[in-house]
Design an enzyme around this catalytic site. Sequence first.
Site, PDB file in Angstrom:
ATOM      1  N   CYS A   1     -12.734  -1.643   5.613  1.00 42.15           N
ATOM      2  CA  CYS A   1     -13.670  -1.161   6.631  1.00 42.15           C
ATOM      3  C   CYS A   1     -15.041  -0.870   6.063  1.00 42.15           C
ATOM      4  O   CYS A   1     -15.995  -0.676   6.821  1.00 42.15           O
ATOM      5  CB  CYS A   1     -13.115   0.078   7.330  1.00 42.15           C
ATOM      6  SG  CYS A   1     -13.020   1.535   6.263  1.00 42.15           S
TER       7      CYS A   1
ATOM      8  N   SER B   1      -8.330   0.013  13.428  1.00 43.17           N
ATOM      9  CA  SER B   1      -9.342  -0.637  14.251  1.00 43.17           C
ATOM     10  C   SER B   1      -9.853   0.308  15.331  1.00 43.17           C
ATOM     11  O   SER B   1      -9.187   1.285  15.694  1.00 43.17           O
ATOM     12  CB  SER B   1      -8.751  -1.894  14.910  1.00 43.17           C
ATOM     13  OG  SER B   1      -7.772  -1.527  15.867  1.00 43.17           O
TER      14      SER B   1
ATOM     15  N   LYS C   1       3.301   7.521   8.703  1.00 40.73           N
ATOM     16  CA  LYS C   1       3.722   6.250   9.281  1.00 40.73           C
ATOM     17  C   LYS C   1       2.771   5.178   8.745  1.00 40.73           C
ATOM     18  O   LYS C   1       1.699   4.946   9.269  1.00 40.73           O
ATOM     19  CB  LYS C   1       3.653   6.311  10.821  1.00 40.73           C
ATOM     20  CG  LYS C   1       4.619   5.342  11.550  1.00 40.73           C
ATOM     21  CD  LYS C   1       4.417   3.855  11.232  1.00 40.73           C
ATOM     22  CE  LYS C   1       3.175   3.294  11.866  1.00 40.73           C
ATOM     23  NZ  LYS C   1       3.056   1.807  11.590  1.00 40.73           N
TER      24      LYS C   1
ATOM     25  N   GLU D   1     -15.498  -7.132  14.532  1.00 40.80           N
ATOM     26  CA  GLU D   1     -15.105  -6.844  13.156  1.00 40.80           C
ATOM     27  C   GLU D   1     -14.120  -7.937  12.725  1.00 40.80           C
ATOM     28  O   GLU D   1     -12.963  -7.953  13.159  1.00 40.80           O
ATOM     29  CB  GLU D   1     -14.445  -5.473  13.053  1.00 40.80           C
ATOM     30  CG  GLU D   1     -14.093  -5.111  11.621  1.00 40.80           C
ATOM     31  CD  GLU D   1     -13.333  -3.796  11.490  1.00 40.80           C
ATOM     32  OE1 GLU D   1     -13.451  -3.143  10.439  1.00 40.80           O
ATOM     33  OE2 GLU D   1     -12.607  -3.431  12.441  1.00 40.80           O
TER      34      GLU D   1
ATOM     35  N   GLU E   1       3.558  -1.349   8.782  1.00 38.78           N
ATOM     36  CA  GLU E   1       4.817  -2.059   8.584  1.00 38.78           C
ATOM     37  C   GLU E   1       4.618  -3.395   7.874  1.00 38.78           C
ATOM     38  O   GLU E   1       5.589  -4.054   7.487  1.00 38.78           O
ATOM     39  CB  GLU E   1       5.530  -2.271   9.917  1.00 38.78           C
ATOM     40  CG  GLU E   1       4.844  -3.211  10.892  1.00 38.78           C
ATOM     41  CD  GLU E   1       3.765  -2.549  11.736  1.00 38.78           C
ATOM     42  OE1 GLU E   1       3.406  -3.122  12.776  1.00 38.78           O
ATOM     43  OE2 GLU E   1       3.273  -1.469  11.342  1.00 38.78           O
TER      44      GLU E   1
ATOM     45  N   PHE F   1      -2.934  -1.456   6.924  1.00 37.41           N
ATOM     46  CA  PHE F   1      -2.358  -2.338   5.913  1.00 37.41           C
ATOM     47  C   PHE F   1      -3.280  -2.574   4.730  1.00 37.41           C
ATOM     48  O   PHE F   1      -2.827  -2.916   3.641  1.00 37.41           O
ATOM     49  CB  PHE F   1      -1.972  -3.697   6.529  1.00 37.41           C
ATOM     50  CG  PHE F   1      -3.145  -4.587   6.866  1.00 37.41           C
ATOM     51  CD1 PHE F   1      -3.783  -5.351   5.900  1.00 37.41           C
ATOM     52  CD2 PHE F   1      -3.621  -4.673   8.165  1.00 37.41           C
ATOM     53  CE1 PHE F   1      -4.862  -6.167   6.209  1.00 37.41           C
ATOM     54  CE2 PHE F   1      -4.696  -5.488   8.495  1.00 37.41           C
ATOM     55  CZ  PHE F   1      -5.326  -6.233   7.510  1.00 37.41           C
TER      56      PHE F   1
END
Length: 500
Positions: A282, A227, A174, A383, A177, A150
């Site tokens: 990240c 992640s 993909k 994280e 969402e 995201f």
Amino acid sequence: MTKTVHHWIGGKTVEGTSGNWGPVTDPATGAVTTRVALASAEEVGTAVAAAKAAYATWGTSSLAQRTTVLFKYRALLDAHRDEIAALITAEHGKVHSDALGEVARGLEIVELACGITVQLKGELSTQVSNRVDVAAIRQPLGVVAGITPFNFPAMVPMWMFPLAIACGNTFVLKPSEKDPSAANLLAELASQAGLPDGVLNVVHGDKVAVDALLEHPDVAAVSFVGSTPIAKYIHATASANGKRVQALGGAKNHMLVLPDADLDAAADAAVSAAYGSAGERCMAISAVVAVGAIGDELVQKIRERAEKIKIGPGNDPASEMGPLITAAHRDKVASYVTGAAAQGAEVVLDGTGYTVDGFEDGHWIGLSLLDKVSTDSDAYRDEIFGPVLCVLRADTYEEGVRLINDSPFGNGTAIFTRDGGAARRFQLEIQAGMVGVNVPIPVPVGYHSFGGWKDSLFGDHHIYGNDGVHFYTRGKVVTTRWPDPSDAPAGVDLGFPRNH
């Protein structure tokens, strides 16, 4: 009125048929603005089938045809960069300038793909034996898939599919969402640029869609950014199904500040790298390691700068930091700050409970700064993926390097110093895939590859750059021997002299 986001399959919008929908919120207001179709395994299969059908011709298309489309695509992306950025801000929440920067970084990889002819050059060795030549070539894999996070809904997809399709593959994306609209616009613009139907497809969904891609026999390779726990799952599942995998995981990026460093520059860097994009990246610096006696002064300089950051809606030009993606994520980030003191940290800035006037239902959190953090605390080990900066203390350079290398993550790291010898030693000794010297966020340019070590990467290939080209192609070596024309049977005269 709530907007609906459907899939993009075979060059057109395809309405979702699963009956499952996901909510998309405006992070600045907390209001649900969009619903996104969540694909069933059958719908994913439809997208893969479209990609497989398109590969029959795209996989054998000329490099000139592919690059012609990509050059047109680059121009369209440039013309629509504000529109793409506005979609990112509306669904992710990051400020418009941040969103524009994301699009610009994605464009770098499109530009790399435009020059794919150089990366796909083969090798030829002639006369390795009598009349024997050996050639090495690279060919596409077929249908490949990308599963993206995201936090960069345009940039990370553009790290994947432009190179993949330039190499002759077809692609099923993909996206997250949580902020799906940018991906659809990227696909629509590719179609406008002349990309044949089915070469780039977008299916929205949750774990059902992810698993369908990981298990589908016609998907040859999977790229993932997200992640660490999910990266491990993606790598294990896709590998078990015989697929090539690059799965980029999480991070805990450290910045080592030596006593000789320019502390003003280091503080500026720490604030921008820790709190930019609300810390939802990240490559964010989430841990500063202060060496020697500079800790107190450095923390004070960071605090002074952090307190001046303007937080507000991403579409407000005055805002320097926006909200977090969801209320649940905001609450999770806040929990690390509220529990920090009990685990030994000194809470210098507490951003929990922050709100913006007129936008009280938004997913707001302020900037948090934790000092004297221990390596066994939750705020250090996990994280956090939010605007929380931990400061740790080390007495020596060696202690600081050992602390960083003991982390299970190895994505990016940085050193701030005026000492070239120390910097050179650091870049050789540190166990991370990307290293900055007086650069806090060492994201490589497009023609070098991006990726970490240890629990930050699963698979052998980094993303984009030369590694990206190698990931989306496979090598073939061809050994040939041809008879010389002068060896033709008697009676057939090809006009070649016979006296050599």
